[in-house]
Design an enzyme around this catalytic site. Structure first.
Site, PDB file in Angstrom:
ATOM      1  CG  HIS A  65     -15.517 -44.099  16.522  1.00 14.87           C
ATOM      2  ND1 HIS A  65     -15.121 -43.154  15.622  1.00 14.87           N
ATOM      3  CD2 HIS A  65     -16.770 -43.748  16.900  1.00 14.87           C
ATOM      4  CE1 HIS A  65     -16.090 -42.260  15.461  1.00 14.87           C
ATOM      5  NE2 HIS A  65     -17.102 -42.611  16.237  1.00 14.87           N
ATOM      6  CD  GLU A  67     -11.269 -46.181  13.805  1.00 16.01           C
ATOM      7  OE1 GLU A  67     -11.239 -45.549  12.743  1.00 16.01           O
ATOM      8  OE2 GLU A  67     -12.312 -46.346  14.463  1.00 16.01           O
ATOM      9  CB  CYS A  95     -13.361 -40.004  12.639  1.00 14.54           C
ATOM     10  SG  CYS A  95     -13.221 -40.383  14.410  1.00 14.54           S
ATOM     11  CB  CYS A  98     -10.087 -42.731  15.426  1.00 17.26           C
ATOM     12  SG  CYS A  98     -11.661 -43.354  16.083  1.00 17.26           S
TER      13      CYS A  98
END
Length: 177
Positions: A65, A67, A95, A98
């Site tokens: 992701h 992040e 999410c 993260c």
């Protein structure tokens, strides 16, 4: 990333909107790769120390992701897994995965644009970033450039749905021949 002796390091403090624009630019990179367009930057001392964009499809990595990419780069830059004093700017609410990395990295602040009602872990679907049982709770600022961030994600999924619909129609027409 700018070096410590660049003009950026002595510039006036930039706004949350400025840094979110930088995250949106990274989201455009993800979109150009066919990924969900989410981008992130980690900022410390008024400079980007980490950047990332979604690449889980390309990299065959569910943890890739935006992040996570930005946090990893920032930690390498700082040569420390703790990012005390840093702020994460991300175009979509983090999410749960993260959020866990954010807490472990001890980021001071998280700034996000669009809310994620399905998996957002900063208050939309659940609240992990400020959970009372955790030993670190970053400050959260939501809704920076919300319209732009939401539009990027919404447009991507609308296009994806249209592509799927067209492919189904083409298969159906081809099967009818």
């Amino acid at each position: 990333m700018k070096s410590s002796n660049s003009p950026l390091s002595v510039a006036a403090q930039f706004s949350d909107e400025y840094w979110m624009e930088a995250a949106l630019a990274r989201a455009a990179t993800a979109q150009s790769l066919g990924e969900v367009p989410v981008g992130a930057v980690v900022v410390a001392n008024n400079q980007i120390i980490g950047e990332g964009w979604n690449t889980p499809i390309r990299d065959h990595d569910p943890s890739a992701h935006a992040e996570m990419q930005a946090i990893r780069m920032a930690a390498r830059h700082q040569q420390n897994y703790r990012l005390v004093g840093a702020t994460l700017y991300v175009t979509l609410e983090p999410c749960p995965m993260c959020a866990g990395a954010i807490v472990h990295a001890r980021l001071d602040r998280v700034v996000y644009g669009a809310t994620d009602l399905k998996t957002g872990a900063a208050g939309s679907a659940m609240q992990l970033l400020n959970h009372a049982q955790l030993n670190h709770q970053p400050a959260i600022t939501a809704g920076i450039l919300h319209s732009q961030c939401s539009q990027v994600v919404s447009a991507f999924f609308a296009q994806r749905r249209a592509q799927i619909k067209a492919a189904k129609k083409a298969r159906k027409a081809h099967g009818a021949d």
